[in-house]
Design a protein around this motif. Structure first.
Motif, mmCIF file in Angstrom:
data_model
loop_
_atom_site.group_PDB
_atom_site.id
_atom_site.type_symbol
_atom_site.label_atom_id
_atom_site.label_comp_id
_atom_site.label_asym_id
_atom_site.label_seq_id
_atom_site.Cartn_x
_atom_site.Cartn_y
_atom_site.Cartn_z
ATOM 1 N N LEU A 25 37.146 36.810 48.840
ATOM 2 C CA LEU A 25 35.881 36.103 48.995
ATOM 3 C C LEU A 25 35.671 35.679 50.448
ATOM 4 C CD1 LEU A 25 33.429 35.201 47.438
ATOM 5 C CD2 LEU A 25 34.610 33.082 46.901
ATOM 6 N N ALA A 26 36.732 35.310 51.124
ATOM 7 C CA ALA A 26 36.621 34.928 52.538
ATOM 8 C C ALA A 26 36.171 36.107 53.400
ATOM 9 C CB ALA A 26 37.957 34.393 53.036
ATOM 10 N N ASP A 27 36.593 37.328 53.038
ATOM 11 C CA ASP A 27 36.142 38.518 53.762
ATOM 12 C C ASP A 27 34.642 38.723 53.601
ATOM 13 O OD1 ASP A 27 38.803 39.023 54.455
ATOM 14 O OD2 ASP A 27 39.110 40.288 52.668
ATOM 15 N N LEU A 28 34.140 38.486 52.380
ATOM 16 C CA LEU A 28 32.700 38.614 52.133
ATOM 17 C C LEU A 28 31.921 37.612 52.978
ATOM 18 C CD1 LEU A 28 32.528 38.977 48.236
ATOM 19 C CD2 LEU A 28 32.421 40.769 49.950
ATOM 20 N N VAL A 29 32.411 36.385 53.005
ATOM 21 C CA VAL A 29 31.741 35.344 53.793
ATOM 22 C C VAL A 29 31.727 35.735 55.264
ATOM 23 C CG1 VAL A 29 31.861 32.936 54.532
ATOM 24 C CG2 VAL A 29 32.257 33.523 52.140
ATOM 25 N N GLY A 30 32.825 36.247 55.761
ATOM 26 C CA GLY A 30 32.896 36.668 57.161
ATOM 27 C C GLY A 30 31.934 37.799 57.477
ATOM 28 N N ARG A 31 31.872 38.800 56.597
ATOM 29 C CA ARG A 31 30.969 39.929 56.840
ATOM 30 C C ARG A 31 29.517 39.501 56.794
ATOM 31 N NH1 ARG A 31 33.481 44.730 53.242
ATOM 32 N NH2 ARG A 31 31.576 45.813 53.801
ATOM 33 N N ASP A 140 20.159 42.133 54.817
ATOM 34 C CA ASP A 140 21.402 41.656 55.431
ATOM 35 C C ASP A 140 22.618 42.150 54.654
ATOM 36 O OD1 ASP A 140 19.943 40.339 57.367
ATOM 37 O OD2 ASP A 140 20.179 38.345 56.469
ATOM 38 N N LEU A 141 22.526 42.128 53.317
ATOM 39 C CA LEU A 141 23.638 42.605 52.491
ATOM 40 C C LEU A 141 23.865 44.100 52.660
ATOM 41 C CD1 LEU A 141 22.919 40.551 49.260
ATOM 42 C CD2 LEU A 141 24.905 40.316 50.764
ATOM 43 N N VAL A 142 22.786 44.860 52.802
ATOM 44 C CA VAL A 142 22.902 46.302 53.035
ATOM 45 C C VAL A 142 23.556 46.551 54.391
ATOM 46 C CG1 VAL A 142 21.587 48.428 53.416
ATOM 47 C CG2 VAL A 142 21.014 46.939 51.495
ATOM 48 N N ARG A 143 23.123 45.795 55.410
ATOM 49 C CA ARG A 143 23.717 45.931 56.745
ATOM 50 C C ARG A 143 25.195 45.584 56.751
ATOM 51 N NH1 ARG A 143 19.150 43.480 59.866
ATOM 52 N NH2 ARG A 143 19.703 42.020 58.367
ATOM 53 N N ALA A 144 25.588 44.614 55.924
ATOM 54 C CA ALA A 144 26.994 44.209 55.844
ATOM 55 C C ALA A 144 27.820 45.199 55.021
ATOM 56 C CB ALA A 144 27.104 42.815 55.231
ATOM 57 N N GLY A 145 27.169 46.146 54.366
ATOM 58 C CA GLY A 145 27.878 47.141 53.573
ATOM 59 C C GLY A 145 28.329 46.640 52.211
#
Length: 183
Positions: A25-31, A140-145
């Motif tokens: 979850l921390a990786d998601l927040v960072g991305r 933004d979510l698409v850009r973050a992959g």
């Protein structure tokens, strides 16, 4: 003595493909924080999509809401609308709509009709601005992959919007696992 080499000794073992790293979850927040100006809002949108998505991780083009089917973007907008109830811009917009319609109203108009007209206009403006906010968050979510977006509708699936096509959002399996608490 003749020694024959084993056939399997001569075949080089292909290295096992490394498993993709498990997202936390921390990786998601960072991305998300790297690509978005409003990461909290974007993460809420991602969580709503993940919770409502089917087994294949897709949500859309329509979502059942109360008694009818609504486009996924409108459903997300309605779900997020209460967040802005105390926002100063929201209260200013509501006051502006009420004063505009009151100024245009005839003396013969019923107060109940005027109030209903004001409420309809307020809902329309909230929906319009909410759709924009949801679209920005999904971009933004698409850009973050973390999310894939495509359009589906009237004639055929098509990656471009328009022509009575609605968005479909698909979350990557590792992202769904991270949101479900699997890591």
């Amino acid at each position: 003595m003749f020694h024959q080499a084993d056939l399997f000794d001569q075949i080089k073992q292909a290295p096992l493909a490394a498993a993709p790293p498990v997202l936390a979850l921390a990786d998601l927040v960072g991305r998300v924080s790297q690509v978005s100006k409003r990461p909290r809002y974007v993460l809420l949108i991602l969580n709503l999509i993940a919770k409502a998505a089917g087994e294949n991780g897709s949500l859309g083009p329509y979502v059942r809401s109360k008694a009818d089917q609504v486009p996924v973007r409108d459903w997300l907008c309605q779900a997020m609308a209460p967040l802005a109830n105390r926002d100063c811009r929201r209260t200013a917009m509501i006051a502006a709509v009420r004063s505009e319609l009151a100024a245009k109203a005839d003396a013969s108009e019923n107060a109940d009709d005027l109030a209903e007209q004001q409420d309809e206009e307020i809902e329309a403006r909230i929906l319009r601005s909410g759709r924009t906010n949801v679209s920005r968050a999904v971009s933004d979510l698409v850009r973050a992959g973390l999310l894939h977006r495509h359009y589906q509708g009237y004639r055929v699936d098509h990656r471009n919007r328009g022509a009575q096509r609605e968005a479909v959002y698909t979350i990557a399996p590792d992202v769904r696992l991270a949101l479900a608490g699997g890591s």
